[in-house]
Motif scaffolding. Structure first.
Motif, mmCIF file in Angstrom:
data_model
loop_
_atom_site.group_PDB
_atom_site.id
_atom_site.type_symbol
_atom_site.label_atom_id
_atom_site.label_comp_id
_atom_site.label_asym_id
_atom_site.label_seq_id
_atom_site.Cartn_x
_atom_site.Cartn_y
_atom_site.Cartn_z
ATOM 1 N N MET A 227 -4.380 11.178 3.071
ATOM 2 C CA MET A 227 -3.085 11.811 2.839
ATOM 3 C C MET A 227 -2.927 13.053 3.719
ATOM 4 O O MET A 227 -1.848 13.327 4.245
ATOM 5 C CB MET A 227 -2.945 12.202 1.364
ATOM 6 C CG MET A 227 -2.870 11.026 0.408
ATOM 7 S SD MET A 227 -1.414 9.967 0.674
ATOM 8 C CE MET A 227 -2.110 8.671 1.714
ATOM 9 N N SER A 231 -0.293 11.377 6.435
ATOM 10 C CA SER A 231 1.021 11.420 5.785
ATOM 11 C C SER A 231 2.097 11.943 6.732
ATOM 12 O O SER A 231 3.215 11.405 6.782
ATOM 13 C CB SER A 231 0.962 12.278 4.515
ATOM 14 O OG SER A 231 0.588 13.607 4.815
ATOM 15 N N TYR A 234 2.851 9.276 9.306
ATOM 16 C CA TYR A 234 3.581 8.163 8.686
ATOM 17 C C TYR A 234 5.049 8.529 8.499
ATOM 18 O O TYR A 234 5.945 7.727 8.791
ATOM 19 C CB TYR A 234 2.954 7.807 7.338
ATOM 20 C CG TYR A 234 3.708 6.722 6.599
ATOM 21 C CD1 TYR A 234 3.549 5.379 6.930
ATOM 22 C CD2 TYR A 234 4.597 7.046 5.575
ATOM 23 C CE1 TYR A 234 4.256 4.383 6.264
ATOM 24 C CE2 TYR A 234 5.305 6.064 4.901
ATOM 25 C CZ TYR A 234 5.127 4.731 5.249
ATOM 26 O OH TYR A 234 5.839 3.752 4.595
ATOM 27 N N GLY A 249 4.724 15.761 3.279
ATOM 28 C CA GLY A 249 3.849 14.745 2.707
ATOM 29 C C GLY A 249 2.584 15.379 2.153
ATOM 30 O O GLY A 249 2.176 15.117 1.011
ATOM 31 N N VAL A 253 1.414 15.950 -2.008
ATOM 32 C CA VAL A 253 0.086 15.593 -2.503
ATOM 33 C C VAL A 253 -0.611 16.822 -3.081
ATOM 34 O O VAL A 253 -1.200 16.780 -4.168
ATOM 35 C CB VAL A 253 -0.766 14.975 -1.376
ATOM 36 C CG1 VAL A 253 -2.194 14.734 -1.858
ATOM 37 C CG2 VAL A 253 -0.154 13.666 -0.903
ATOM 38 N N LEU A 288 0.961 4.272 -4.444
ATOM 39 C CA LEU A 288 0.989 4.297 -2.984
ATOM 40 C C LEU A 288 1.387 2.936 -2.421
ATOM 41 O O LEU A 288 2.183 2.855 -1.476
ATOM 42 C CB LEU A 288 -0.373 4.717 -2.437
ATOM 43 C CG LEU A 288 -0.470 4.821 -0.915
ATOM 44 C CD1 LEU A 288 0.535 5.822 -0.366
ATOM 45 C CD2 LEU A 288 -1.887 5.198 -0.488
ATOM 46 N N ALA A 300 8.046 6.973 -0.005
ATOM 47 C CA ALA A 300 6.770 7.441 0.536
ATOM 48 C C ALA A 300 6.321 8.714 -0.167
ATOM 49 O O ALA A 300 5.155 8.842 -0.561
ATOM 50 C CB ALA A 300 6.894 7.682 2.037
ATOM 51 N N PHE A 304 3.010 9.286 -2.346
ATOM 52 C CA PHE A 304 2.051 10.354 -2.065
ATOM 53 C C PHE A 304 1.807 11.205 -3.315
ATOM 54 O O PHE A 304 0.685 11.648 -3.576
ATOM 55 C CB PHE A 304 2.559 11.244 -0.928
ATOM 56 C CG PHE A 304 2.695 10.542 0.398
ATOM 57 C CD1 PHE A 304 2.080 9.320 0.634
ATOM 58 C CD2 PHE A 304 3.445 11.107 1.420
ATOM 59 C CE1 PHE A 304 2.205 8.671 1.855
ATOM 60 C CE2 PHE A 304 3.574 10.477 2.649
ATOM 61 C CZ PHE A 304 2.959 9.252 2.863
ATOM 62 N N LEU A 361 -2.060 2.662 5.372
ATOM 63 C CA LEU A 361 -1.898 3.326 4.076
ATOM 64 C C LEU A 361 -2.095 2.350 2.918
ATOM 65 O O LEU A 361 -2.519 2.758 1.831
ATOM 66 C CB LEU A 361 -0.529 3.994 3.991
ATOM 67 C CG LEU A 361 -0.341 5.225 4.885
ATOM 68 C CD1 LEU A 361 0.968 5.934 4.555
ATOM 69 C CD2 LEU A 361 -1.504 6.198 4.748
#
Length: 401
Positions: A227, A231, A234, A249, A253, A288, A300, A304, A361
């Protein structure tokens, strides 16, 4: 007998000092991870090259454990943690100015060695703190790591919105690292209080339970580390988020991890470590996977968030279980945690280069499910027994000065 308020004051000071180390590691790691797209862009790196760049961290961590053992014996956990933290700070200011790709690989190799040193040393400090005062602190210490990651992500988002200068950002981060080290060191346990045990003869192979805990730690930290490292990429490359949204992202998290770890001790007391880990890893894997399969920025970020909430208690619970197996198990599991944190994300990058980052992922979701499977076989000591022990030790804690 020692006055309770005096003991509480000393405990609080030592807890804050140890927490500063955890905060520092999370802050340093997420600082450069959040700006990884900019670093990769300056060097003209693709997904495979970024994966190999991250692999340098993992290799540095893997090959460093004989060195970590030696340095722990020579320097002790207090001095080693401070030395490693300083190295991590100077790694930050080196990254934006490296001349080429090989220099970047060498820099992150050094980063991996320093992370391994700090990870083992600070967890040794945390375990010694619990043993000395008989109070569970590991979940809150790991919340400090998540807090450092969160602060780093928010700072990165703010700095990126104001200026594209990565170098200026990382010099600011170095100043934060130096302040944290200066504030933490006086309160850390000295070696006569947190001794490093030297064993003679051949070391015994890890037990089956230790290997199971190590497996859970590896895949748990793979999930967490992915992550941090992937992240942002992504969000940029797969769902086309804006530059300002990219670091969020990591922030999502980290927010969920901080919140979960602040409440983790209560959850463990009420439901037990096993149930907390089982429910959490199931949530992380399912959340996820669904978020990636649906596509888009919002799914997304929700996915996360599920990862942050779900894996938050894994590392503290596994460390506590490992500590009950003995110091060798704790060292082994700490080492496996660093390997997973640093070596897992590069593997995700190589998979993403061969397929897509979305597939990478989804592999992270599978990693969370592996932790779920390990948790079904681990013997988790009821948290109630820890609480009873801490009550006895609180009344008999010797004077610490």
């Amino acid at each position: 007998m020692t006055d309770t308020s005096t003991v509480d004051g000393r405990f609080g000071r030592r807890f804050l000092s140890t927490a500063a180390l955890f905060f520092l590691l999370g802050f340093q790691y997420s600082t450069w991870a959040a700006r990884l797209p900019a670093i990769a862009g300056r060097l003209g790196l693709g997904s495979a090259e970024v994966g190999l760049l991250l692999l340098a961290c993992g290799v540095g961590a893997v090959v460093s454990y004989p060195l970590v053992t030696l340095l722990m014996a020579r320097l002790g956990s207090r001095d080693l943690s401070c030395l490693a933290a300083l190295v991590l700070g100077f790694v930050l200011v080196a990254l934006p100015v490296v001349a080429d790709y090989p220099a970047a690989v060498a820099t992150l190799f050094v980063d991996g060695v320093a992370v391994a040193c700090l990870n083992v040393a600070m967890n040794a400090q945390g375990a010694a703190l619990e043993d000395r005062y008989g109070r569970p602190v590991m979940a809150r210490l790991h919340a400090s790591f998540s807090g450092g990651s969160l602060v780093a992500a928010l700072v990165a988002a703010g700095v990126a919105a104001l200026t594209p200068s990565v170098s200026g950002h990382f010099w600011l981060a170095l100043a934060v690292v130096l302040v944290l080290v200066a504030c933490a060191r006086p309160g850390l346990l000295a070696e006569n209080q947190a001794p490093v045990k030297k064993e003679r003869g051949r070391r015994r192979a890890p037990s089956a339970m230790t290997l199971l805990l190590g497996c859970a730690m590896v895949f748990g930290t793979v999930t967490e580390g992915a992550m941090n490292d992937w992240s942002a990429l992504y969000l940029r490359n797969s769902v086309h988020a804006s530059v300002a949204v990219e670091p969020m992202g990591i922030a999502v998290v980290s927010v969920m991890m901080v919140l979960a770890r602040l409440f983790a001790d209560g959850w463990r007391s009420r439901w037990g470590d096993g149930r907390v880990v089982l429910v959490g890893t199931a949530l992380a894997a399912l959340g996820l996977a669904v978020g990636v399969l649906l596509g888009g920025v919002l799914p997304a970020l929700v996915g996360f968030a599920c990862v942050g909430l779900g894996v938050a208690a894994v590392t503290p619970c596994v460390y506590v279980a490992a500590a009950r197996q003995g110091p060798d198990a704790l060292t082994f599991v700490a080492g496996m945690g660093t390997v997973g944190l640093l070596a897992g994300p590069p593997a995700i990058g190589l998979l993403a280069a061969a397929t897509t980052l979305a597939v990478g992922l989804l592999a992270v979701a599978v990693s969370a499910f592996v932790v779920f499977l390990c948790a079904t076989r681990i013997t988790w000591t009821p948290q109630a027994s820890v609480k009873q022990t801490s009550l006895v030790l609180d009344d008999t804690t010797p004077n610490v000065s």
